[in-house]
Design a protein around this motif. Structure first.
Motif, PDB file in Angstrom:
ATOM      1  N   PHE A 242      39.954  73.701  20.677  1.00 13.97           N
ATOM      2  CA  PHE A 242      41.199  73.589  20.252  1.00 13.97           C
ATOM      3  C   PHE A 242      41.050  75.512  20.460  1.00 13.97           C
ATOM      4  CE2 PHE A 242      42.585  69.704  18.163  1.00 13.97           C
ATOM      5  CZ  PHE A 242      43.058  68.987  19.169  1.00 13.97           C
ATOM      6  N   LYS A 243      40.003  75.613  21.992  1.00 15.42           N
ATOM      7  CA  LYS A 243      39.412  77.215  21.635  1.00 15.42           C
ATOM      8  C   LYS A 243      40.832  78.391  21.790  1.00 15.42           C
ATOM      9  CE  LYS A 243      34.782  76.343  23.332  1.00 15.42           C
ATOM     10  NZ  LYS A 243      34.666  75.470  22.407  1.00 15.42           N
ATOM     11  N   ASP A 244      41.693  77.593  23.004  1.00 17.10           N
ATOM     12  CA  ASP A 244      42.686  78.734  23.168  1.00 17.10           C
ATOM     13  C   ASP A 244      43.750  79.187  22.734  1.00 17.10           C
ATOM     14  OD1 ASP A 244      40.689  78.968  25.409  1.00 17.10           O
ATOM     15  OD2 ASP A 244      41.968  77.738  26.662  1.00 17.10           O
ATOM     16  N   THR A 245      44.021  77.878  21.575  1.00 11.81           N
ATOM     17  CA  THR A 245      45.236  77.302  20.740  1.00 11.81           C
ATOM     18  C   THR A 245      45.263  77.546  19.423  1.00 11.81           C
ATOM     19  OG1 THR A 245      45.792  75.134  21.439  1.00 11.81           O
ATOM     20  CG2 THR A 245      46.375  76.394  23.155  1.00 11.81           C
ATOM     21  N   TYR A 246      44.275  77.438  18.970  1.00 11.71           N
ATOM     22  CA  TYR A 246      43.945  77.196  17.484  1.00 11.71           C
ATOM     23  C   TYR A 246      44.344  77.857  16.716  1.00 11.71           C
ATOM     24  CZ  TYR A 246      41.532  76.370  13.053  1.00 11.71           C
ATOM     25  OH  TYR A 246      40.991  76.155  11.365  1.00 11.71           O
ATOM     26  N   ASN A 247      44.130  79.676  17.468  1.00 11.84           N
ATOM     27  CA  ASN A 247      44.845  80.391  16.098  1.00 11.84           C
ATOM     28  C   ASN A 247      46.285  80.417  16.042  1.00 11.84           C
ATOM     29  OD1 ASN A 247      42.461  81.846  14.948  1.00 11.84           O
ATOM     30  ND2 ASN A 247      42.322  83.281  17.400  1.00 11.84           N
ATOM     31  N   GLU A 248      47.371  80.429  16.675  1.00 14.53           N
ATOM     32  CA  GLU A 248      48.431  79.754  16.342  1.00 14.53           C
ATOM     33  C   GLU A 248      49.135  78.740  16.226  1.00 14.53           C
ATOM     34  OE1 GLU A 248      50.394  78.126  20.580  1.00 14.53           O
ATOM     35  OE2 GLU A 248      48.557  79.527  20.835  1.00 14.53           O
ATOM     36  N   HIS A 249      47.992  77.656  15.887  1.00 17.23           N
ATOM     37  CA  HIS A 249      47.915  76.344  14.517  1.00 17.23           C
ATOM     38  C   HIS A 249      47.612  77.031  13.590  1.00 17.23           C
ATOM     39  CE1 HIS A 249      50.538  74.756  17.797  1.00 17.23           C
ATOM     40  NE2 HIS A 249      48.923  74.602  18.831  1.00 17.23           N
ATOM     41  N   GLU A 250      46.585  78.314  13.166  1.00 21.10           N
ATOM     42  CA  GLU A 250      45.874  77.166  11.780  1.00 21.10           C
ATOM     43  C   GLU A 250      46.732  77.636  10.696  1.00 21.10           C
ATOM     44  OE1 GLU A 250      41.794  80.066  10.589  1.00 21.10           O
ATOM     45  OE2 GLU A 250      43.306  81.290  11.826  1.00 21.10           O
TER      46      GLU A 250
ATOM     47  N   LYS B 275      34.419  71.623   3.007  1.00 21.88           N
ATOM     48  CA  LYS B 275      35.394  70.764   3.746  1.00 21.88           C
ATOM     49  C   LYS B 275      36.390  71.212   4.678  1.00 21.88           C
ATOM     50  CE  LYS B 275      34.226  66.838   0.088  1.00 21.88           C
ATOM     51  NZ  LYS B 275      34.396  66.032  -0.612  1.00 21.88           N
ATOM     52  N   LYS B 276      36.827  71.614   3.540  1.00 23.49           N
ATOM     53  CA  LYS B 276      38.345  71.879   4.677  1.00 23.49           C
ATOM     54  C   LYS B 276      37.584  72.807   5.424  1.00 23.49           C
ATOM     55  CE  LYS B 276      42.402  74.397   4.294  1.00 23.49           C
ATOM     56  NZ  LYS B 276      43.206  74.677   2.793  1.00 23.49           N
ATOM     57  N   LEU B 277      37.060  74.093   5.165  1.00 25.11           N
ATOM     58  CA  LEU B 277      36.196  74.425   6.359  1.00 25.11           C
ATOM     59  C   LEU B 277      35.296  74.291   7.645  1.00 25.11           C
ATOM     60  CD1 LEU B 277      34.770  77.573   4.516  1.00 25.11           C
ATOM     61  CD2 LEU B 277      36.748  78.147   5.612  1.00 25.11           C
ATOM     62  N   TYR B 278      34.934  72.965   7.150  1.00 23.36           N
ATOM     63  CA  TYR B 278      34.285  72.401   8.531  1.00 23.36           C
ATOM     64  C   TYR B 278      35.391  71.870   9.531  1.00 23.36           C
ATOM     65  CZ  TYR B 278      32.366  67.897  10.619  1.00 23.36           C
ATOM     66  OH  TYR B 278      31.713  66.842  11.805  1.00 23.36           O
ATOM     67  N   VAL B 279      36.646  70.994   8.849  1.00 23.81           N
ATOM     68  CA  VAL B 279      37.315  70.298   9.907  1.00 23.81           C
ATOM     69  C   VAL B 279      38.051  71.198  10.698  1.00 23.81           C
ATOM     70  CG1 VAL B 279      39.655  69.716   9.451  1.00 23.81           C
ATOM     71  CG2 VAL B 279      37.757  68.443   7.883  1.00 23.81           C
ATOM     72  N   LYS B 280      38.490  72.779   9.616  1.00 23.12           N
ATOM     73  CA  LYS B 280      39.217  73.854  10.602  1.00 23.12           C
ATOM     74  C   LYS B 280      37.394  74.644  11.257  1.00 23.12           C
ATOM     75  CE  LYS B 280      41.318  76.764   8.449  1.00 23.12           C
ATOM     76  NZ  LYS B 280      41.175  77.641   7.184  1.00 23.12           N
ATOM     77  N   LYS B 281      36.236  74.631  11.579  1.00 32.30           N
ATOM     78  CA  LYS B 281      35.785  74.892  12.460  1.00 32.30           C
ATOM     79  C   LYS B 281      34.815  74.260  14.042  1.00 32.30           C
ATOM     80  CE  LYS B 281      30.841  76.015  12.668  1.00 32.30           C
ATOM     81  NZ  LYS B 281      29.458  76.318  12.515  1.00 32.30           N
ATOM     82  N   GLN B 282      35.280  72.303  13.419  1.00 29.21           N
ATOM     83  CA  GLN B 282      35.067  71.065  14.380  1.00 29.21           C
ATOM     84  C   GLN B 282      36.779  71.607  15.395  1.00 29.21           C
ATOM     85  OE1 GLN B 282      32.798  69.957  14.781  1.00 29.21           O
ATOM     86  NE2 GLN B 282      31.917  71.125  12.895  1.00 29.21           N
ATOM     87  N   LEU B 283      37.618  71.990  14.804  1.00 27.66           N
ATOM     88  CA  LEU B 283      39.374  71.516  15.411  1.00 27.66           C
ATOM     89  C   LEU B 283      38.897  72.893  16.663  1.00 27.66           C
ATOM     90  CD1 LEU B 283      41.588  70.668  12.719  1.00 27.66           C
ATOM     91  CD2 LEU B 283      40.784  69.256  14.757  1.00 27.66           C
ATOM     92  N   LYS B 284      38.616  74.661  15.566  1.00 30.68           N
ATOM     93  CA  LYS B 284      38.812  75.555  16.400  1.00 30.68           C
ATOM     94  C   LYS B 284      38.197  75.467  17.059  1.00 30.68           C
ATOM     95  CE  LYS B 284      38.453  80.443  15.718  1.00 30.68           C
ATOM     96  NZ  LYS B 284      38.133  81.458  14.947  1.00 30.68           N
ATOM     97  N   ASN B 285      37.286  74.407  17.325  1.00 33.65           N
ATOM     98  CA  ASN B 285      36.311  74.371  18.875  1.00 33.65           C
ATOM     99  C   ASN B 285      36.533  73.461  19.198  1.00 33.65           C
ATOM    100  OD1 ASN B 285      33.301  75.881  18.085  1.00 33.65           O
ATOM    101  ND2 ASN B 285      32.931  74.041  16.462  1.00 33.65           N
TER     102      ASN B 285
END
Length: 87
Positions: free
Chosen positions: A46-54, A34-44
């Protein structure tokens, strides 16, 4: 389309996807999945800034899950609407 990764957008979408994944029917899905699903959706989104907020995203998801299992933990805390700018 990439969204601006500000606290309001991030929290709204994070909570939305957490609620969405809980409604999946007919699937046995673990908490980690479930956590991986949520993170994948957010990564899709917030493409440019996701890594700095992971790291923060991980911590917020864990905190929400913990608080949902320990509802009494917040009992007695009087949160005024003016103290939480992102809500």
């Amino acid at each position: 389309m990439a969204y601006e990764c500000n606290e309001k957008n991030l929290m709204d979408m994070l909570l939305n996807y957490m609620k969405q994944v809980e409604k999946f029917k007919g699937k046995t899905i673990t908490g980690k999945e479930k956590k991986l699903y949520v993170k994948k959706q957010l990564k899709n989104i917030f493409k440019d800034t996701y890594n700095e907020h992971e790291n923060m995203i991980d911590a917020v998801i864990d905190m929400i899950c913990y608080l949902s299992k320990h509802k009494n933990m917040l009992k007695g805390i009087n949160i005024k609407s003016s103290c939480c700018a992102i809500l």
